[in-house]
Design a protein around this motif. Structure first.
Motif, PDB file in Angstrom:
ATOM      1  N   UNK A  72      36.665  88.100  -9.973  1.00 14.99           N
ATOM      2  CA  UNK A  72      37.744  87.110  -9.866  1.00 14.99           C
ATOM      3  C   UNK A  72      38.752  87.525  -8.800  1.00 14.99           C
ATOM      4  N   UNK A  73      39.082  88.799  -8.737  1.00 14.63           N
ATOM      5  CA  UNK A  73      39.999  89.281  -7.711  1.00 14.63           C
ATOM      6  C   UNK A  73      39.433  89.049  -6.320  1.00 14.63           C
ATOM      7  N   UNK A  74      38.129  89.276  -6.170  1.00 13.28           N
ATOM      8  CA  UNK A  74      37.494  89.071  -4.865  1.00 13.28           C
ATOM      9  C   UNK A  74      37.442  87.599  -4.494  1.00 13.28           C
ATOM     10  N   UNK A  75      37.253  86.726  -5.490  1.00 14.85           N
ATOM     11  CA  UNK A  75      37.106  85.297  -5.230  1.00 14.85           C
ATOM     12  C   UNK A  75      38.441  84.594  -4.978  1.00 14.85           C
ATOM     13  N   UNK A  76      39.465  84.984  -5.738  1.00 11.97           N
ATOM     14  CA  UNK A  76      40.701  84.209  -5.748  1.00 11.97           C
ATOM     15  C   UNK A  76      41.871  84.872  -5.032  1.00 11.97           C
ATOM     16  N   UNK A  77      41.682  86.060  -4.499  1.00 13.76           N
ATOM     17  CA  UNK A  77      42.767  86.704  -3.753  1.00 13.76           C
ATOM     18  C   UNK A  77      42.839  86.297  -2.281  1.00 13.76           C
ATOM     19  N   UNK A  78      41.718  85.910  -1.630  1.00 11.97           N
ATOM     20  CA  UNK A  78      41.815  85.478  -0.227  1.00 11.97           C
ATOM     21  C   UNK A  78      42.622  84.188  -0.080  1.00 11.97           C
TER      22      UNK A  78
END
Length: 263
Positions: free
Chosen positions: A117-123
Motif C-alpha cells: 500500500x505504501x508503494x502504491x499510494x505514496x507516489x
C-alpha cells in the motif's frame, strides 16, 4: 497412428499452455525487478514502466494466438454491447471486494499489504492514475485473461480456467488482501471475456475498478465506507453495490445474446 497423432497434439497443446502460464509472468516480473533494483526506480514507477515495455510483446503474442484460434484482431478489441454496464460492474465489484477484505480483517493482519500500500499510494496521484489506473491493468489483462485464461480455455472448462487464472492473478499480487480482491476481479474478468470474446471487456472492468479504488484511498473515503463506526453507511453502500452487480451481470448476459449457461 491416428491416436498417436492426437496424443502428440495434446502434448503440444499442454506445452503451449504451460509456456503461456510461465513466460508472460516471468518476463513481466523480471523487467519490473530489474527496473526496481538495478536502475533503481520506485516500485510503482518500475511496474508501470515494465508494463509499457512488455505490452507490445504481449500484444503480438496475443494476436498470434487469436489468429490461430480463428479470431480477427478487431474481434478482440471490439466495443462490446454494454460498455456502461461493464464499467459499472467494475466499480461495484471494487466496493464489494474491498468490503470482503475489510470484513475479514485482512488488511490489519498483513504486513506485506502495508508495504504494498505504501508503494502504491505514496507516489504522486497523477502517477497512480496513469500506472495503476491504466497501464498496469492493460498489461495484466493481456497476461491473465488474454494469454493465461484463453490458453487454459482452449483445453479445459470455463470454470476451471477461470479459477486457475484468477488464482494466479491473486497470487501474483503477493499479499492476502490484494490477492482476495484480485481473485474476485479475475473471476469477473474471465466471465466477461468468455461472454463477449473481447479482451476490451476485461479492460473495461479492470480499469474502473482500479480508478475507483485509487479515488477511495486518496480521498480517505475508505475511513467512511469500511469502518465499524459507520456501519449504516457501509451497509447502504454494499447493498447498492450488490444491486448494481446483479443488474449489470444480467444485462451483460442478455445483451451478448448467450442464452445457455456456461459449462
Amino acid at each position: 497412428m491416428f491416436k498417436k497423432i492426437q496424443k502428440m497434439k495434446g502434448q503440444v497443446l499442454m506445452i503451449i499452455i504451460i509456456l503461456h502460464l510461465i513466460l508472460p509472468l516471468f518476463t513481466y516480473t523480471l523487467a519490473t525487478t530489474f527496473l526496481y533494483l538495478a536502475v533503481p526506480l520506485e516500485p510503482l514507477f518500475a511496474t508501470g514502466l515494465s508494463a509499457v515495455l512488455n505490452i507490445p510483446v504481449l500484444l503480438w503474442v496475443y494476436f498470434y494466438d487469436q489468429k490461430n484460434r480463428g479470431y480477427s484482431l478487431t474481434e478482440s478489441f471490439k466495443l462490446t454491447n454494454s460498455p456502461v454496464s461493464i464499467c459499472l460492474l467494475g466499480a461495484a465489484l471494487c466496493i464489494l471486494g474491498n468490503s470482503v477484505v475489510e470484513v475479514m480483517g485482512l488488511t490489519r493482519i498483513s504486513k506485506a499489504y502495508q508495504e504494498a500500500a505504501n508503494a502504491l499510494y505514496s507516489p504522486p496521484f497523477a502517477l497512480q492514475l496513469l500506472a495503476s489506473g491504466f497501464v498496469i491493468p492493460a498489461a495484466e489483462e493481456l497476461i491473465f485473461r488474454g494469454m493465461i485464461f484463453a490458453s487454459l480455455r482452449d483445453k479445459f472448462s470455463f470454470g476451471l480456467s477461470a479459477v486457475i487464472s484468477a488464482g494466479l492473478f491473486g497470487l501474483y499480487h503477493g499479499n492476502l488482501p490484494q490477492g482476495v480482491y484480485a481473485f474476485l476481479i479475475g473471476l469477473a474478468a474471465a466471465w466477461l471475456y468468455e461472454r463477449t470474446k473481447a479482451l476490451s471487456a476485461a479492460f473495461m472492468l479492470h480499469i474502473p475498478a482500479n480508478l475507483l479504488s485509487l479515488f477511495i484511498t486518496n480521498t480517505k473515503l475508505s475511513g467512511l465506507l469500511f469502518q465499524r463506526g459507520h456501519a449504516a453507511v457501509t451497509v447502504a453502500v454494499v447493498a447498492a453495490a450488490v444491486v448494481v452487480t446483479v443488474f449489470c451481470i444480467v444485462r451483460i448476459y442478455w445483451k451478448n445474446n448467450l442464452k445457455e449457461d456456461i459449462v
